[in-house]
Design a protein around this motif. Structure first.
Motif, PDB file in Angstrom:
ATOM      1  N   ARG A 182       0.797  -1.226   0.000  1.00 16.22           N
ATOM      2  CA  ARG A 182       0.000   0.000   0.000  1.00 16.22           C
ATOM      3  C   ARG A 182       0.834   1.283   0.000  1.00 16.22           C
ATOM      4  O   ARG A 182       0.322   2.348  -0.348  1.00 16.22           O
ATOM      5  CB  ARG A 182      -0.926   0.004   1.224  1.00 16.22           C
ATOM      6  N   SER A 183       2.092   1.219   0.389  1.00 16.92           N
ATOM      7  CA  SER A 183       2.876   2.448   0.482  1.00 16.92           C
ATOM      8  C   SER A 183       3.637   2.768  -0.797  1.00 16.92           C
ATOM      9  O   SER A 183       4.101   3.891  -0.982  1.00 16.92           O
ATOM     10  CB  SER A 183       3.869   2.361   1.654  1.00 16.92           C
ATOM     11  N   LEU A 184       3.770   1.806  -1.686  1.00 19.87           N
ATOM     12  CA  LEU A 184       4.478   2.017  -2.948  1.00 19.87           C
ATOM     13  C   LEU A 184       3.494   2.345  -4.062  1.00 19.87           C
ATOM     14  O   LEU A 184       2.309   2.055  -3.978  1.00 19.87           O
ATOM     15  CB  LEU A 184       5.284   0.766  -3.315  1.00 19.87           C
ATOM     16  N   ARG A 185       4.034   2.955  -5.139  1.00 16.32           N
ATOM     17  CA  ARG A 185       3.190   3.316  -6.276  1.00 16.32           C
ATOM     18  C   ARG A 185       3.727   2.787  -7.609  1.00 16.32           C
ATOM     19  O   ARG A 185       3.006   2.791  -8.609  1.00 16.32           O
ATOM     20  CB  ARG A 185       3.040   4.843  -6.355  1.00 16.32           C
ATOM     21  N   ALA A 186       4.983   2.349  -7.645  1.00 15.85           N
ATOM     22  CA  ALA A 186       5.557   1.820  -8.892  1.00 15.85           C
ATOM     23  C   ALA A 186       6.787   0.998  -8.555  1.00 15.85           C
ATOM     24  O   ALA A 186       7.418   1.177  -7.509  1.00 15.85           O
ATOM     25  CB  ALA A 186       5.921   2.950  -9.852  1.00 15.85           C
ATOM     26  N   VAL A 187       7.124   0.085  -9.463  1.00 16.47           N
ATOM     27  CA  VAL A 187       8.296  -0.786  -9.300  1.00 16.47           C
ATOM     28  C   VAL A 187       9.157  -0.690 -10.550  1.00 16.47           C
ATOM     29  O   VAL A 187       8.643  -0.752 -11.676  1.00 16.47           O
ATOM     30  CB  VAL A 187       7.865  -2.256  -9.096  1.00 16.47           C
ATOM     31  N   LEU A 188      10.445  -0.514 -10.351  1.00 19.44           N
ATOM     32  CA  LEU A 188      11.391  -0.552 -11.467  1.00 19.44           C
ATOM     33  C   LEU A 188      12.268  -1.781 -11.293  1.00 19.44           C
ATOM     34  O   LEU A 188      12.912  -1.958 -10.258  1.00 19.44           O
ATOM     35  CB  LEU A 188      12.260   0.702 -11.512  1.00 19.44           C
ATOM     36  N   LEU A 189      12.274  -2.643 -12.311  1.00 22.12           N
ATOM     37  CA  LEU A 189      13.040  -3.884 -12.273  1.00 22.12           C
ATOM     38  C   LEU A 189      14.186  -3.810 -13.263  1.00 22.12           C
ATOM     39  O   LEU A 189      13.986  -3.524 -14.447  1.00 22.12           O
ATOM     40  CB  LEU A 189      12.138  -5.065 -12.628  1.00 22.12           C
ATOM     41  N   THR A 190      15.401  -4.077 -12.796  1.00 19.80           N
ATOM     42  CA  THR A 190      16.571  -4.118 -13.662  1.00 19.80           C
ATOM     43  C   THR A 190      17.514  -5.190 -13.132  1.00 19.80           C
ATOM     44  O   THR A 190      17.140  -6.001 -12.293  1.00 19.80           O
ATOM     45  CB  THR A 190      17.244  -2.735 -13.759  1.00 19.80           C
TER      46      THR A 190
ATOM     47  N   ALA B  76      -2.841   8.903 -10.622  1.00 16.05           N
ATOM     48  CA  ALA B  76      -3.923   8.391  -9.758  1.00 16.05           C
ATOM     49  C   ALA B  76      -3.726   6.887  -9.559  1.00 16.05           C
ATOM     50  O   ALA B  76      -3.798   6.116 -10.527  1.00 16.05           O
ATOM     51  CB  ALA B  76      -5.267   8.663 -10.406  1.00 16.05           C
ATOM     52  N   PRO B  77      -3.468   6.434  -8.327  1.00 19.31           N
ATOM     53  CA  PRO B  77      -3.090   5.041  -8.107  1.00 19.31           C
ATOM     54  C   PRO B  77      -4.164   4.025  -8.497  1.00 19.31           C
ATOM     55  O   PRO B  77      -3.843   2.963  -9.036  1.00 19.31           O
ATOM     56  CB  PRO B  77      -2.786   4.983  -6.599  1.00 19.31           C
ATOM     57  N   HIS B  78      -5.424   4.326  -8.232  1.00 19.65           N
ATOM     58  CA  HIS B  78      -6.475   3.370  -8.559  1.00 19.65           C
ATOM     59  C   HIS B  78      -6.649   3.248 -10.074  1.00 19.65           C
ATOM     60  O   HIS B  78      -6.888   2.164 -10.597  1.00 19.65           O
ATOM     61  CB  HIS B  78      -7.779   3.755  -7.886  1.00 19.65           C
ATOM     62  N   ALA B  79      -6.522   4.366 -10.767  1.00 14.17           N
ATOM     63  CA  ALA B  79      -6.637   4.329 -12.220  1.00 14.17           C
ATOM     64  C   ALA B  79      -5.489   3.510 -12.824  1.00 14.17           C
ATOM     65  O   ALA B  79      -5.701   2.686 -13.721  1.00 14.17           O
ATOM     66  CB  ALA B  79      -6.614   5.748 -12.776  1.00 14.17           C
ATOM     67  N   VAL B  80      -4.285   3.711 -12.317  1.00 18.47           N
ATOM     68  CA  VAL B  80      -3.121   2.956 -12.811  1.00 18.47           C
ATOM     69  C   VAL B  80      -3.282   1.473 -12.499  1.00 18.47           C
ATOM     70  O   VAL B  80      -3.044   0.611 -13.348  1.00 18.47           O
ATOM     71  CB  VAL B  80      -1.817   3.511 -12.180  1.00 18.47           C
TER      72      VAL B  80
ATOM     73  N   TYR C  39       4.926 -16.395 -11.367  1.00 20.52           N
ATOM     74  CA  TYR C  39       4.313 -15.733 -12.515  1.00 20.52           C
ATOM     75  C   TYR C  39       2.896 -15.268 -12.199  1.00 20.52           C
ATOM     76  O   TYR C  39       2.497 -14.159 -12.586  1.00 20.52           O
ATOM     77  CB  TYR C  39       4.300 -16.671 -13.725  1.00 20.52           C
ATOM     78  N   ASN C  40       2.106 -16.103 -11.503  1.00 20.30           N
ATOM     79  CA  ASN C  40       0.739 -15.710 -11.169  1.00 20.30           C
ATOM     80  C   ASN C  40       0.713 -14.478 -10.280  1.00 20.30           C
ATOM     81  O   ASN C  40      -0.083 -13.558 -10.490  1.00 20.30           O
ATOM     82  CB  ASN C  40       0.004 -16.864 -10.476  1.00 20.30           C
ATOM     83  N   ASP C  41       1.584 -14.446  -9.272  1.00 21.75           N
ATOM     84  CA  ASP C  41       1.616 -13.286  -8.383  1.00 21.75           C
ATOM     85  C   ASP C  41       2.107 -12.044  -9.116  1.00 21.75           C
ATOM     86  O   ASP C  41       1.615 -10.929  -8.867  1.00 21.75           O
ATOM     87  CB  ASP C  41       2.507 -13.566  -7.166  1.00 21.75           C
ATOM     88  N   MET C  42       3.059 -12.209 -10.021  1.00 22.68           N
ATOM     89  CA  MET C  42       3.547 -11.054 -10.789  1.00 22.68           C
ATOM     90  C   MET C  42       2.409 -10.421 -11.582  1.00 22.68           C
ATOM     91  O   MET C  42       2.273  -9.194 -11.638  1.00 22.68           O
ATOM     92  CB  MET C  42       4.672 -11.480 -11.726  1.00 22.68           C
ATOM     93  N   LEU C  43       1.564 -11.255 -12.177  1.00 20.30           N
ATOM     94  CA  LEU C  43       0.440 -10.745 -12.967  1.00 20.30           C
ATOM     95  C   LEU C  43      -0.623 -10.087 -12.097  1.00 20.30           C
ATOM     96  O   LEU C  43      -1.429  -9.294 -12.595  1.00 20.30           O
ATOM     97  CB  LEU C  43      -0.180 -11.886 -13.773  1.00 20.30           C
ATOM     98  N   GLN C  44      -0.643 -10.391 -10.790  1.00 20.71           N
ATOM     99  CA  GLN C  44      -1.646  -9.837  -9.888  1.00 20.71           C
ATOM    100  C   GLN C  44      -1.158  -8.604  -9.136  1.00 20.71           C
ATOM    101  O   GLN C  44      -1.922  -8.018  -8.366  1.00 20.71           O
ATOM    102  CB  GLN C  44      -2.078 -10.905  -8.877  1.00 20.71           C
ATOM    103  N   VAL C  45       0.088  -8.204  -9.348  1.00 22.19           N
ATOM    104  CA  VAL C  45       0.610  -7.008  -8.670  1.00 22.19           C
ATOM    105  C   VAL C  45      -0.111  -5.777  -9.219  1.00 22.19           C
ATOM    106  O   VAL C  45      -0.088  -5.530 -10.426  1.00 22.19           O
ATOM    107  CB  VAL C  45       2.132  -6.867  -8.883  1.00 22.19           C
ATOM    108  N   PRO C  46      -0.776  -4.980  -8.372  1.00 24.82           N
ATOM    109  CA  PRO C  46      -1.525  -3.824  -8.866  1.00 24.82           C
ATOM    110  C   PRO C  46      -0.644  -2.627  -9.221  1.00 24.82           C
ATOM    111  O   PRO C  46      -1.105  -1.694  -9.880  1.00 24.82           O
ATOM    112  CB  PRO C  46      -2.452  -3.487  -7.695  1.00 24.82           C
ATOM    113  N   LEU C  47       0.609  -2.655  -8.802  1.00 22.53           N
ATOM    114  CA  LEU C  47       1.532  -1.564  -9.116  1.00 22.53           C
ATOM    115  C   LEU C  47       2.091  -1.749 -10.525  1.00 22.53           C
ATOM    116  O   LEU C  47       2.331  -2.880 -10.961  1.00 22.53           O
ATOM    117  CB  LEU C  47       2.701  -1.545  -8.131  1.00 22.53           C
TER     118      LEU C  47
END
Length: 218
Positions: free
Chosen positions: A57-65, A212-216, A100-108
Motif C-alpha cells: 500500500r505504500s508504494l506506487r511503482a516498481v522498477l526492475l533491472t 492516480a493510483p487506482h486508475a493505474v 508468474y501468477n503473483d507477478m500478474l496480480q501485482v496492482p503496481l
C-alpha cells in the motif's frame, strides 16, 4: 516505509528511489552465478517479492533491472537437473507458477530497464512487466526447446506478441530477437542507447507513481 525492504533476499537488491520513495527499485543480482542465471533462490526471491507486492500500500511503482552484462542468461543447470527428480520437479513447477501468477496480480505498474540480453525465464519475467525499456545491444530469446525442455510460459507470452506461427519459429529454434526487432513487434516499448535505459525507465516510474493510483492499478 515498506516492510519489503527488510526481507533478506539473496538474489535481489531492493531500495527506494532517492527522489520518490514510492518507487521501489529491484535489481537482479545473483552472487552465486554468472550472468544472473535463475536458480531456486532467484525464483523463491521473486515469488516472495511479487506475493508481497500484491498487497503493498505504500508504494506506487516498481522498477526492475539487473546488475552486470546480462539481465539473465536463463535457468541455472540445477533447475534442469531438478526436473529429473519428481519431488524437486514438482516443487519447481509450483514455485514458478506462483511467481508468474503473483507477478500478474501485482496492482503496481512494473517497469523493466533491460540492461542486457534476457534468456528463457529471465525473458519471460521481462516480458511480463507493464513497460519495457531496453538497450540497443539487448536480445530476447527462449531456448528451452533447443535445450531439451518444454518452453512453458514462453509459449503464451511469445504467442501473445508474435502470433502462433511466428512464435513457433523462435520457440522451436531458440533464435533470438534483437532489440530493434522486438520493438517493431511490440515486445519492447522503447530501445535506447545502453546508458540511457535506466534513466528513461526511472522517469516513467516516477511519473506513474505520481498518477492516480487506482486508475493505474485498474
Amino acid at each position: 516505509m515498506t516492510d519489503i525492504l527488510k526481507h533478506p533476499f539473496t538474489a535481489l537488491r531492493l531500495a527506494t528511489d532517492e527522489v520518490d520513495e514510492r518507487v521501489l527499485l529491484v535489481t537482479l543480482d545473483n552472487p552465486r552465478t554468472e550472468l544472473n542465471l535463475f536458480d531456486f533462490a532467484t525464483f523463491e526471491d521473486l515469488a516472495t517479492l511479487f506475493g508481497e507486492l500484491r498487497s503493498e500500500r505504500s508504494l506506487r511503482a516498481v522498477l526492475l533491472t539487473a546488475a552486470g552484462r546480462y539481465f539473465s542468461a536463463g535457468g541455472h543447470f540445477e533447475l534442469m537437473a531438478a526436473q529429473r527428480d519428481p519431488e524437486q520437479g514438482e516443487y519447481l513447477g509450483r514455485l514458478t507458477r506462483r511467481m508468474y501468477n503473483d507477478m500478474l496480480q501485482v496492482p503496481l505498474p512494473i517497469i523493466c530497464a533491460l540492461n542486457g540480453p534476457a534468456v528463457g525465464a529471465g525473458c519471460s519475467v521481462a516480458l511480463l512487466c507493464d513497460l519495457l525499456y531496453a538497450g540497443d545491444q539487448v536480445a530476447l530469446s527462449d531456448p528451452h526447446v533447443a535445450r531439451g525442455l518444454a518452453a512453458g510460459l514462453g509459449v503464451s507470452i511469445w504467442s501473445m506478441y508474435l502470433g502462433g506461427a511466428r512464435a513457433k519459429k523462435y520457440l522451436l529454434t531458440g533464435q533470438s530477437l534483437t532489440a530493434a526487432q522486438a520493438e517493431a513487434v511490440g515486445m519492447i516499448d522503447e530501445v535506447l542507447p545502453a546508458d540511457e535505459v535506466l534513466g528513461a525507465a526511472l522517469a516513467t516510474a516516477r511519473r506513474l507513481a505520481a498518477a492516480a493510483p487506482h486508475a493505474v492499478a485498474h
